[in-house]
Motif scaffolding. Structure first.
Motif, PDB file in Angstrom:
ATOM      1  N   SER A 111       0.730  -1.141   0.537  1.00 36.14           N
ATOM      2  CA  SER A 111      -0.126   0.358   0.167  1.00 36.14           C
ATOM      3  C   SER A 111       1.042   1.552  -0.376  1.00 36.14           C
ATOM      4  N   ILE A 112       0.627   2.430  -0.934  1.00 37.07           N
ATOM      5  CA  ILE A 112       1.445   3.604  -0.253  1.00 37.07           C
ATOM      6  C   ILE A 112       1.595   3.661   0.943  1.00 37.07           C
ATOM      7  N   GLU A 113       0.981   4.082   1.842  1.00 43.10           N
ATOM      8  CA  GLU A 113       1.907   4.148   3.911  1.00 43.10           C
ATOM      9  C   GLU A 113       2.516   2.489   3.531  1.00 43.10           C
ATOM     10  N   GLY A 114       2.624   1.558   2.842  1.00 43.64           N
ATOM     11  CA  GLY A 114       4.205   0.744   3.282  1.00 43.64           C
ATOM     12  C   GLY A 114       3.464  -0.441   4.005  1.00 43.64           C
ATOM     13  N   PRO A 115       4.403  -1.152   4.254  1.00 44.70           N
ATOM     14  CA  PRO A 115       5.602  -0.924   3.953  1.00 44.70           C
ATOM     15  C   PRO A 115       6.684  -0.554   3.276  1.00 44.70           C
ATOM     16  N   TRP A 116       7.389  -0.129   3.347  1.00 46.20           N
ATOM     17  CA  TRP A 116       8.500  -0.340   2.208  1.00 46.20           C
ATOM     18  C   TRP A 116       9.303  -1.098   2.707  1.00 46.20           C
ATOM     19  N   SER A 117       9.218  -1.622   1.078  1.00 47.17           N
ATOM     20  CA  SER A 117      10.746  -2.911   1.582  1.00 47.17           C
ATOM     21  C   SER A 117      12.348  -2.095   1.056  1.00 47.17           C
ATOM     22  N   ASP A 118      12.963  -2.866   1.650  1.00 44.64           N
ATOM     23  CA  ASP A 118      14.551  -2.169   1.168  1.00 44.64           C
ATOM     24  C   ASP A 118      15.017  -2.416   0.356  1.00 44.64           C
ATOM     25  N   PRO A 119      15.895  -1.313  -0.501  1.00 47.47           N
ATOM     26  CA  PRO A 119      16.459  -1.193  -1.818  1.00 47.47           C
ATOM     27  C   PRO A 119      16.410  -2.737  -2.875  1.00 47.47           C
ATOM     28  N   VAL A 120      16.300  -2.670  -3.925  1.00 42.81           N
ATOM     29  CA  VAL A 120      17.381  -3.624  -5.232  1.00 42.81           C
ATOM     30  C   VAL A 120      17.863  -2.960  -6.055  1.00 42.81           C
ATOM     31  N   TYR A 121      19.292  -2.949  -6.476  1.00 45.50           N
ATOM     32  CA  TYR A 121      19.622  -2.189  -6.629  1.00 45.50           C
ATOM     33  C   TYR A 121      19.855  -2.643  -8.630  1.00 45.50           C
ATOM     34  N   VAL A 122      19.899  -1.476  -9.072  1.00 47.03           N
ATOM     35  CA  VAL A 122      18.861  -1.865  -9.949  1.00 47.03           C
ATOM     36  C   VAL A 122      20.847  -1.658 -11.432  1.00 47.03           C
ATOM     37  N   ASN A 123      21.123  -0.195 -11.493  1.00 47.05           N
ATOM     38  CA  ASN A 123      22.441  -0.210 -12.082  1.00 47.05           C
ATOM     39  C   ASN A 123      22.359   1.864 -12.003  1.00 47.05           C
ATOM     40  N   SER A 124      23.759   2.153 -12.722  1.00 44.41           N
ATOM     41  CA  SER A 124      24.066   2.944 -12.322  1.00 44.41           C
ATOM     42  C   SER A 124      24.632   3.664 -14.336  1.00 44.41           C
ATOM     43  N   SER A 125      23.971   3.555 -14.848  1.00 45.06           N
ATOM     44  CA  SER A 125      24.895   3.848 -16.078  1.00 45.06           C
ATOM     45  C   SER A 125      23.909   5.592 -16.332  1.00 45.06           C
ATOM     46  N   GLY A 126      23.094   5.722 -15.691  1.00 51.01           N
ATOM     47  CA  GLY A 126      22.430   6.806 -15.748  1.00 51.01           C
ATOM     48  C   GLY A 126      21.151   7.777 -14.923  1.00 51.01           C
ATOM     49  N   PHE A 127      20.298   8.717 -14.771  1.00 48.02           N
ATOM     50  CA  PHE A 127      19.232   8.855 -13.698  1.00 48.02           C
ATOM     51  C   PHE A 127      18.033   8.567 -14.609  1.00 48.02           C
ATOM     52  N   ASP A 128      17.142   9.069 -14.026  1.00 46.43           N
ATOM     53  CA  ASP A 128      15.683   9.379 -14.103  1.00 46.43           C
ATOM     54  C   ASP A 128      15.391   8.023 -14.673  1.00 46.43           C
ATOM     55  N   PRO A 129      15.162   6.737 -13.705  1.00 43.77           N
ATOM     56  CA  PRO A 129      15.203   5.911 -14.017  1.00 43.77           C
ATOM     57  C   PRO A 129      13.419   5.520 -14.472  1.00 43.77           C
ATOM     58  N   SER A 130      12.834   4.183 -14.823  1.00 43.78           N
ATOM     59  CA  SER A 130      11.707   4.255 -14.643  1.00 43.78           C
ATOM     60  C   SER A 130      11.312   2.784 -15.190  1.00 43.78           C
TER      61      SER A 130
END
Length: 536
Positions: A111-130
């Motif tokens: 849900s929007i209130e969470g709980p929000w997970s720990d992050p999964v790292y994806v990449n570092s090749s640029g910004f503004d990911p979607s």
């Protein structure tokens, strides 16, 4: 039905990403070096919005100590796949020059209130990911591609790759699917699918006055992508007198009734220098489909007034906000960079205690708690109890943009221990600017007792005030130019500053002894002022 006046999220709320889940709309916006990361607002009618959460709120998700100004959380993307929310974001560690360090992550929540997970790292090749959830169940990750060699561009295009949630990483081939147009600086990708077409909406031209939304489409997600007949479906770049400037970086949403809207970044400049003192804000435009292309109604120039399903109630927007601390820190407040809040503030005892850490210009750990400026004119006031021993200990009231641009009325002490009021600033002081500290003669005050500190901003004019005991407020210092608290003056690059003006409380002890300052309350009072062209 009366039209809604833009922006719908006034003040520093840039790079909007919008999603509808049933009858509920959510917009996520960038927070940069301000903690917790990402603001998410909620609405039922696209007119009235309420801040509901900042999901990046613990060290495992976000630690920005050491991040330069205007780095940190860039351009989040909020989506829902029918099961849960997905939030994609960048933590930028370096932005200036040709080399950039941009780490992209994904967190999820039921849900929007969470709980929000720990992050999964994806990449570092640029910004503004979607992240795009295709109707065949696949998930696609897109981000702008950074090329430090500029062969031929630093913003080298939009790269696409499949994301496999079962293993938490990118899989399969990756491809640069869109190089952008001659406007350059292609970023902010969002993918959609409609009537068998894949649509790619990007931002181009940089986030200043050449900004634009560019739309392209393809029958295949891998492209090639055909550019819209208008090329840029939204932009103010050729209309310098439009009320909404810097228009770009958008996202699309449909109502349950099938009506389409575009939310986008915008700015409202003041003064002949065109300074956006409220930062980059979020606006909304009505849009429509024709021949399988999206058009902005009355576009491509954005409209100040827009027809949306709801009617906005501005009562809260214009209400005085008096903050006390019996129930902790109000959600309007944020701080800078650190997830370890116990090291910089406490609200025990019904007051806000700030623990003096590094200077107000530190990139690492400073005790500064502030809220956004969301009106062109306002009053702010607080009462501080602080007993400094020397000039390296200071606390008080600040109007703050970044380490290079702030005004700060401090309670401090002379080297002989006599307490005094001193105004500090760092107006574009690095690398070429002239250091302006202090700006006014100090005012000696008794070594004991609380001090009331206040400021007024009327458009570009800032005036500080103080009072001792039960006295009336009296002016201190000259009238300052508050318009420097803007992107256009935020450092050594006009294209490199992305946040907005804040007002709040701060405490520094650069002796390293962590001397605390205690604040009784904080008041923010909006003012309707005759020269504020968008608010009266």
């Amino acid at each position: 039905m009366p039209l809604v006046r833009n922006p719908i999220l006034p003040g520093f709320n840039p790079d909007p990403s919008i999603v509808r889940v049933g009858e509920d709309y959510y917009i996520a916006t960038s927070t940069f070096e301000w903690y917790p990361g990402v603001q998410i607002h909620h609405s039922k009618d696209l007119a009235n919005w309420e801040l509901v959460t900042r999901p990046l709120s613990r060290k495992s998700q976000l630690d920005m100590r050491g991040n330069p100004d205007s780095c940190g959380v860039w351009a989040p993307c909020l989506t829902h796949d029918g099961d849960k929310f997905w939030l994609v974001y960048t933590d930028v560690k370096r932005k200036d020059g040709s080399l950039k360090d941009t780490h992209n992550y994904i967190v999820t929540a039921p849900s929007i209130e969470g709980p929000w997970s720990d992050p999964v790292y994806v990449n570092s090749s640029g910004f503004d990911p979607s992240l795009f959830h295709d109707d065949d169940g696949k998930k696609w990750f897109a981000n702008m591609l950074q090329d430090h060699r500029s062969r031929p561009r630093q913003f080298a295009g939009i790269v696409l790759q499949e994301f496999d949630p079962s293993v938490g990483k990118l899989v399969g081939p990756k491809k640069n699917v869109f190089l952008g147009t001659e406007l350059d600086l292609v970023e902010g990708p969002h993918l959609y699918k409609r009537n068998g077409w894949y649509y790619l909406l990007t931002a181009e031209g940089g986030t200043a006055y050449n900004h634009a939304c560019t739309l392209a489409r393809s029958r295949d997600i891998w492209g090639p992508y055909e550019v819209h007949p208008q090329k840029h479906i939204l932009s103010s770049r050729d209309t310098q007198f439009a009320a909404l400037q810097r228009a770009g970086h958008g996202d699309i949403v449909e109502t349950p009734q099938g009506k389409t809207y575009l939310v986008h970044l915008t700015g409202r400049p003041i003064t002949q220098q065109r300074r956006c003192v409220l930062g980059r804000e979020t606006a909304i435009q009505e849009a429509f489909w024709k021949d399988d292309w999206l058009f902005v109604k009355d576009g491509p120039v954005p409209s100040l007034y827009v027809d949306v399903p709801g009617v906005r109630d501005d009562t809260k927007y214009w209400a005085e906000q008096r903050y006390t601390f019996e129930n902790g820190l109000h959600k309007d407040f944020q701080w800078l960079r650190t997830p370890e809040t116990e090291r910089i503030f406490s609200t025990q005892g019904g007051k806000l205690a700030l623990f003096g850490r590094e200077s107000i210009g530190s990139f690492f750990e400073q005790a500064l708690v502030a809220r956004r400026q969301v009106h062109f004119s306002y009053d702010a006031e607080t009462v501080v109890d602080f007993s400094p021993a020397d000039e390296r200990q200071f606390a008080g009231l600040t109007a703050y943009y970044c380490r290079y641009n702030f005004f700060y009325l401090t309670v401090t002490a002379h080297s002989d221990g006599q307490r005094e009021l001193l105004i500090l600033t760092s107006e574009i002081s690095w690398p070429e600017g002239k250091l302006e500290m202090p700006l006014a003669d100090p005012v000696k005050i008794p070594n004991e007792g609380k001090v009331k500190l206040a400021l007024t901003i009327r458009g570009r004019d800032l005036q500080f005030f103080y009072a001792l005991g039960g006295e009336e407020l009296k002016k201190i210092g000259p009238v300052y130019d508050a318009s420097i608290l803007s992107d256009e003056c935020g450092g050594h690059q006009s294209h490199g500053s992305f946040t907005g003006a804040f007002v709040g409380m701060a405490c520094s002890d650069i002796n390293g002894t962590v001397l605390p300052a205690t604040f009784d309350y904080f008041t923010y009072r909006p003012v309707r002022y005759e020269t504020d062209r968008y608010e009266v």
